[in-house]
Scaffold this motif. Structure first.
Motif, PDB file in Angstrom:
ATOM      1  N   ALA A   5     -21.390  46.645  11.615  1.00  0.00           N
ATOM      2  CA  ALA A   5     -21.874  45.501  12.483  1.00  0.00           C
ATOM      3  C   ALA A   5     -20.898  44.299  12.544  1.00  0.00           C
ATOM      4  N   LEU A   6     -20.325  44.118  11.222  1.00  0.00           N
ATOM      5  CA  LEU A   6     -19.298  43.118  11.189  1.00  0.00           C
ATOM      6  C   LEU A   6     -18.076  43.165  12.034  1.00  0.00           C
ATOM      7  N   LYS A   7     -17.441  44.725  11.695  1.00  0.00           N
ATOM      8  CA  LYS A   7     -16.283  45.062  12.509  1.00  0.00           C
ATOM      9  C   LYS A   7     -16.526  45.004  14.116  1.00  0.00           C
ATOM     10  N   LYS A   8     -17.833  45.297  14.596  1.00  0.00           N
ATOM     11  CA  LYS A   8     -18.148  45.399  16.008  1.00  0.00           C
ATOM     12  C   LYS A   8     -17.803  43.956  16.328  1.00  0.00           C
ATOM     13  N   ILE A   9     -18.680  42.777  15.819  1.00  0.00           N
ATOM     14  CA  ILE A   9     -18.827  41.445  16.213  1.00  0.00           C
ATOM     15  C   ILE A   9     -17.235  40.913  15.999  1.00  0.00           C
ATOM     16  N   THR A  10     -16.797  41.135  14.924  1.00  0.00           N
ATOM     17  CA  THR A  10     -15.167  40.443  15.083  1.00  0.00           C
ATOM     18  C   THR A  10     -14.134  41.119  16.089  1.00  0.00           C
ATOM     19  N   ASP A  11     -14.349  42.416  16.454  1.00  0.00           N
ATOM     20  CA  ASP A  11     -13.437  42.929  17.342  1.00  0.00           C
ATOM     21  C   ASP A  11     -13.897  42.271  18.789  1.00  0.00           C
ATOM     22  N   GLU A 127     -26.145  37.343  11.032  1.00  0.00           N
ATOM     23  CA  GLU A 127     -25.791  38.320  11.908  1.00  0.00           C
ATOM     24  C   GLU A 127     -26.283  37.833  13.441  1.00  0.00           C
ATOM     25  N   ALA A 128     -27.474  37.459  13.380  1.00  0.00           N
ATOM     26  CA  ALA A 128     -27.981  36.944  14.723  1.00  0.00           C
ATOM     27  C   ALA A 128     -27.392  35.609  15.186  1.00  0.00           C
ATOM     28  N   PHE A 129     -26.921  34.716  14.206  1.00  0.00           N
ATOM     29  CA  PHE A 129     -26.053  33.708  14.734  1.00  0.00           C
ATOM     30  C   PHE A 129     -24.852  34.186  15.163  1.00  0.00           C
ATOM     31  N   LEU A 130     -24.087  34.994  14.642  1.00  0.00           N
ATOM     32  CA  LEU A 130     -22.935  35.467  15.267  1.00  0.00           C
ATOM     33  C   LEU A 130     -23.138  35.969  16.540  1.00  0.00           C
ATOM     34  N   SER A 131     -24.094  36.978  16.633  1.00  0.00           N
ATOM     35  CA  SER A 131     -24.109  37.426  17.998  1.00  0.00           C
ATOM     36  C   SER A 131     -24.497  36.656  19.004  1.00  0.00           C
ATOM     37  N   ASP A 132     -25.020  35.507  18.880  1.00  0.00           N
ATOM     38  CA  ASP A 132     -25.269  34.485  20.000  1.00  0.00           C
ATOM     39  C   ASP A 132     -24.227  33.577  20.197  1.00  0.00           C
ATOM     40  N   LEU A 133     -23.126  33.750  19.397  1.00  0.00           N
ATOM     41  CA  LEU A 133     -21.972  32.658  19.632  1.00  0.00           C
ATOM     42  C   LEU A 133     -21.639  32.720  21.021  1.00  0.00           C
ATOM     43  N   TYR A 134     -21.468  33.469  21.692  1.00  0.00           N
ATOM     44  CA  TYR A 134     -21.001  33.625  23.197  1.00  0.00           C
ATOM     45  C   TYR A 134     -22.040  32.747  23.929  1.00  0.00           C
TER      46      TYR A 134
END
Length: 141
Positions: A5-11, A127-134
């Motif tokens: 999940a981290l790799k997907k988000i950072t990519d 993870e939810a926070f990172l996923s909402d950054l856009y």
């Protein structure tokens, strides 16, 4: 959050803008920080710290995260929070601090202008926070 999940988000982040990830913190550095300050950081945030101990996302006007071993280091006494049940772990370019609620996985943003944490800026985990950054930064995802 797992490593996939981290790799997907950072990519996705790297495709969208300039990032400044720092060297990750070690488990020992994280544990030493938690013991010294008598806090438990959220598990998903610790996974992030192992990847990048602080750093910036979506430069030049994005987010800065604080670390446990690299500057800027998390200041558990930082007064830029609603009360002592929160720790400031970063900041938006607007200056609004990113908070973790002590002894929980909850991440939120303290809205200076409104003087509160708004319901739509509370996340169940990092993870939810990172996923909402856009959406949060208005850059689309």
């Amino acid at each position: 959050m797992d490593s996939e999940a981290l790799k997907k988000i950072t990519d996705q982040f790297n495709e969208q803008g300039e990032m400044a990830f720092l060297e990750g913190a070690t488990d020992e550095q994280i544990k030493e920080f938690e013991n010294k300050h008598k806090i438990n950081l959220p598990e998903d945030f610790k996974i992030w710290l192992r990847f990048s101990d602080g750093g910036e996302c979506f430069l030049p006007a994005g987010i800065q995260f604080y670390g446990v071993a690299h500057k800027p280091v998390i200041d558990v006494e930082e007064n830029d929070r609603p009360d002592d049940s929160y720790v400031v772990i970063g900041a938006l370019a607007s200056g609004d601090p990113i908070l973790c609620q002590k002894e929980t996985e909850v991440i939120s943003i303290y809205n200076h202008e409104a003087g509160c944490i708004e319901d739509d800026e509370v996340y169940e985990n990092f993870e939810a926070f990172l996923s909402d950054l856009y959406d949060l930064l208005g850059i689309g995802g």
